[in-house]
Design an enzyme around this catalytic site. Structure first.
Site, PDB file in Angstrom:
ATOM      1  CB  CYS A  70      51.552   5.201  97.664  1.00 25.29           C
ATOM      2  SG  CYS A  70      52.784   6.133  96.757  1.00 25.29           S
ATOM      3  CG  HIS A  72      51.328   1.050  96.089  1.00 25.84           C
ATOM      4  ND1 HIS A  72      50.940   1.794  95.002  1.00 25.84           N
ATOM      5  CD2 HIS A  72      52.440   1.649  96.601  1.00 25.84           C
ATOM      6  CE1 HIS A  72      51.783   2.813  94.860  1.00 25.84           C
ATOM      7  NE2 HIS A  72      52.698   2.747  95.817  1.00 25.84           N
ATOM      8  CG  ASN A 111      54.658   4.472  93.134  1.00 23.25           C
ATOM      9  OD1 ASN A 111      53.437   4.617  93.125  1.00 23.25           O
ATOM     10  ND2 ASN A 111      55.390   4.500  94.224  1.00 23.25           N
TER      11      ASN A 111
HETATM   12  N1  ACO Z   1      70.222   5.168  88.290  1.00 30.06           N
HETATM   13  C1  ACO Z   1      71.460   4.809  88.589  1.00 30.06           C
HETATM   14  N2  ACO Z   1      71.967   4.934  89.831  1.00 30.06           N
HETATM   15  C2  ACO Z   1      71.160   5.434  90.781  1.00 30.06           C
HETATM   16  C3  ACO Z   1      69.830   5.840  90.513  1.00 30.06           C
HETATM   17  C4  ACO Z   1      69.365   5.682  89.205  1.00 30.06           C
HETATM   18  N3  ACO Z   1      68.111   6.025  88.841  1.00 30.06           N
HETATM   19  N4  ACO Z   1      69.277   6.298  91.660  1.00 30.06           N
HETATM   20  C5  ACO Z   1      70.214   6.195  92.619  1.00 30.06           C
HETATM   21  N5  ACO Z   1      71.358   5.686  92.089  1.00 30.06           N
HETATM   22  C6  ACO Z   1      72.618   5.421  92.744  1.00 30.06           C
HETATM   23  C7  ACO Z   1      72.808   6.237  93.994  1.00 30.06           C
HETATM   24  O1  ACO Z   1      73.301   7.523  93.685  1.00 30.06           O
HETATM   25  C8  ACO Z   1      73.841   5.415  94.724  1.00 30.06           C
HETATM   26  O2  ACO Z   1      75.110   5.668  94.175  1.00 30.06           O
HETATM   27  P1  ACO Z   1      76.405   5.720  95.120  1.00 30.06           P
HETATM   28  O3  ACO Z   1      76.525   4.349  95.716  1.00 30.06           O
HETATM   29  O4  ACO Z   1      77.479   6.057  94.155  1.00 30.06           O
HETATM   30  O5  ACO Z   1      76.120   6.772  96.141  1.00 30.06           O
HETATM   31  C9  ACO Z   1      73.448   3.974  94.377  1.00 30.06           C
HETATM   32  O6  ACO Z   1      72.640   4.065  93.187  1.00 30.06           O
HETATM   33  C10 ACO Z   1      72.655   3.304  95.471  1.00 30.06           C
HETATM   34  O7  ACO Z   1      71.649   4.198  95.893  1.00 30.06           O
HETATM   35  P2  ACO Z   1      70.539   3.782  96.906  1.00 30.06           P
HETATM   36  O8  ACO Z   1      69.535   4.877  97.054  1.00 30.06           O
HETATM   37  O9  ACO Z   1      71.184   3.258  98.143  1.00 30.06           O
HETATM   38  O10 ACO Z   1      69.906   2.571  96.069  1.00 30.06           O
HETATM   39  P3  ACO Z   1      68.927   1.459  96.534  1.00 30.06           P
HETATM   40  O11 ACO Z   1      69.497   0.136  96.276  1.00 30.06           O
HETATM   41  O12 ACO Z   1      68.354   1.733  97.885  1.00 30.06           O
HETATM   42  O13 ACO Z   1      67.731   1.643  95.462  1.00 30.06           O
HETATM   43  C11 ACO Z   1      65.565   2.613  95.363  1.00 30.06           C
HETATM   44  C12 ACO Z   1      67.068   2.878  95.381  1.00 30.06           C
HETATM   45  C13 ACO Z   1      65.204   1.839  94.100  1.00 30.06           C
HETATM   46  C14 ACO Z   1      64.855   3.955  95.370  1.00 30.06           C
HETATM   47  C15 ACO Z   1      65.195   1.783  96.621  1.00 30.06           C
HETATM   48  O14 ACO Z   1      65.704   2.378  97.785  1.00 30.06           O
HETATM   49  C16 ACO Z   1      63.718   1.599  96.757  1.00 30.06           C
HETATM   50  O15 ACO Z   1      63.122   0.904  96.007  1.00 30.06           O
HETATM   51  N6  ACO Z   1      63.115   2.230  97.779  1.00 30.06           N
HETATM   52  C17 ACO Z   1      61.693   2.201  97.936  1.00 30.06           C
HETATM   53  C18 ACO Z   1      61.212   3.473  97.360  1.00 30.06           C
HETATM   54  C19 ACO Z   1      59.815   3.385  96.814  1.00 30.06           C
HETATM   55  O16 ACO Z   1      59.339   2.405  96.291  1.00 30.06           O
HETATM   56  N7  ACO Z   1      59.157   4.514  96.938  1.00 30.06           N
HETATM   57  C20 ACO Z   1      57.881   4.651  96.377  1.00 30.06           C
HETATM   58  C21 ACO Z   1      57.020   5.439  97.248  1.00 30.06           C
HETATM   59  S1  ACO Z   1      56.638   4.575  98.703  1.00 30.06           S
HETATM   60  C22 ACO Z   1      55.711   3.379  98.210  1.00 30.06           C
HETATM   61  O17 ACO Z   1      54.973   3.535  97.310  1.00 30.06           O
HETATM   62  C23 ACO Z   1      55.854   2.078  98.914  1.00 30.06           C
END
Ligand code: ACO
Length: 324
Positions: A115, A251, A281
């Site tokens: 990224c 980004h 993304n």
């Molecule tokens: N829809 C519904 N529920 C979901 C989904 C989805 N698409 N994905 C995960 N969940 C659920 C999980 O299973 C979990 O359920 P549980 O509590 O029953 O176990 C719950 O949602 C919480 O999951 P987390 O992974 O803890 O959710 P979080 O609040 O951390 O959000 C996310 C997830 C959006 C991926 C977040 O961690 C994030 O934004 N991380 C950054 C990732 C990113 O941007 N990566 C891009 C590449 S790096 C970069 O470019 C910077």
């Protein structure tokens, strides 16, 4: 301060025709528009058609950047293409773009910083222009992440999309430190974090392309700190500040990361360019995609100070400051 400065001459971008909405995704995995919008700000992403490769997206973005600059393809003597999803293991996707554009001189190569790829490619092209060896560089970020997603994994498949963006920079002899061009860039990486965001395949390991795997929370936890640190470095090196920049073009990974970074740096929300809602993304393509929108709609004007930043797999992260 006299010397060579890389001045932006043109920008262009391309998104594949097919749009996949959050509602469409909710038919494939257990998710909802509400969940995706609340956690990420993403509303839709574009998906490359069958037979449409990273080089095809890159070529379209490059042609638009050339038209914007008023340059012919033969004016370009350097292509640096950032991608984590090349057409083939080799040759570089950059040489396919070079051939399709009919360029037979200079050099073309790919660069892999996931990224952060566009910022790394821009810094690399800038360094080459400053040696005097090249005159005009085409810097491209292009990805088909749809090809490396696990479409059963709702934690990752909702986040990414396909697209490409391109920028043309030209080496110009300047006497004035305040003139237009790329002012500074700061690149970082820390491989200790490489297993937090990776692809579980590769030519030397599994012999397959593999699928993207991510510890989302871990990425989130590090993102804001890394992004802001490298921007503080850019401000310290130049004497610029959150007040003096006209536009912040981050980004486009996640709306919450963007908002938290801008807030921590004291950058006013109205200065932040956001397009993640429209294409998700797109990894190395996301910065030039967002920048192209802000240039074409008239927000970014000549003389504006524009701040770019990215963070991604590796981890890699970086910033760049451009006087437009
Ligand atoms: N829809 C519904 N529920 C979901 C989904 C989805 N698409 N994905 C995960 N969940 C659920 C999980 O299973 C979990 O359920 P549980 O509590 O029953 O176990 C719950 O949602 C919480 O999951 P987390 O992974 O803890 O959710 P979080 O609040 O951390 O959000 C996310 C997830 C959006 C991926 C977040 O961690 C994030 O934004 N991380 C950054 C990732 C990113 O941007 N990566 C891009 C590449 S790096 C970069 O470019 C910077």
């Amino acid at each position: 301060m006299s010397g060579i400065r890389s001045v932006v001459r043109g920008i262009g971008s391309y998104l594949p025709e097919r749009i996949l909405s959050n509602a469409d995704l909710a038919c494939r995995v257990e998710t909802s528009d509400d969940w995706i919008v609340q956690r990420t700000g993403i509303r839709q992403r574009h998906i490359a058609a069958e037979g449409e490769y990273t080089s095809h997206l890159a070529l379209k973005a490059a042609e638009r950047a050339l038209a914007d600059a008023g340059f012919a393809a033969r004016d370009i003597d350097l292509i640096v293409l950032a991608t984590a999803t090349p057409d083939q293991t080799f040759p570089a996707t950059a040489v396919t773009v070079q051939a399709e554009l009919g360029i037979t001189r200079g050099a073309a190569f790919d660069l892999q910083a996931v990224c952060s790829g566009f910022v790394f490619a821009l810094a690399t092209a800038d360094a080459h222009l400053k040696t005097g060896a090249f005159q005009r560089a085409l810097v491209i970020g292009a990805e088909t992440f749809s090809r490396i997603l696990d479409w059963e994994d709702r934690g990752t498949c909702v986040l990414f999309g396909d697209g490409a963006g391109a920028m043309i920079i030209e080496a110009v002899q300047v006497d004035d430190a305040k003139g237009a061009g790329l002012i500074t860039h700061h690149l970082r990486s820390d491989g200790r974090h490489r297993s937090k965001l990776y692809v579980d395949g590769g030519p030397s390991t599994t012999g397959t392309a593999g699928h993207l795997r991510m510890e989302g929370r871990e990425v989130f936890k590090h993102a804001v700190g890394m992004i802001t640190d490298v921007i503080v470095d850019a401000f310290a090196a130049t004497g610029e500040s959150a007040d003096s920049i006209a536009w912040f073009v981050p980004h486009q990974a996640n709306r919450r990361i963007i908002d938290a970074s801008a807030q921590k740096l004291g950058i006013a929300p109205e200065k932040v360019v956001i397009t993640v809602d429209l294409h998700g993304n797109t990894s190395a393509a996301s910065i030039p995609l967002a920048l192209d929108v802000a240039v074409k709609d008239g927000r970014v004007k000549r003389g504006d100070l524009v701040l770019l930043e990215a963070m991604g797999g590796g981890f890699t992260w970086g910033s760049a400051l451009i006087r437009w």
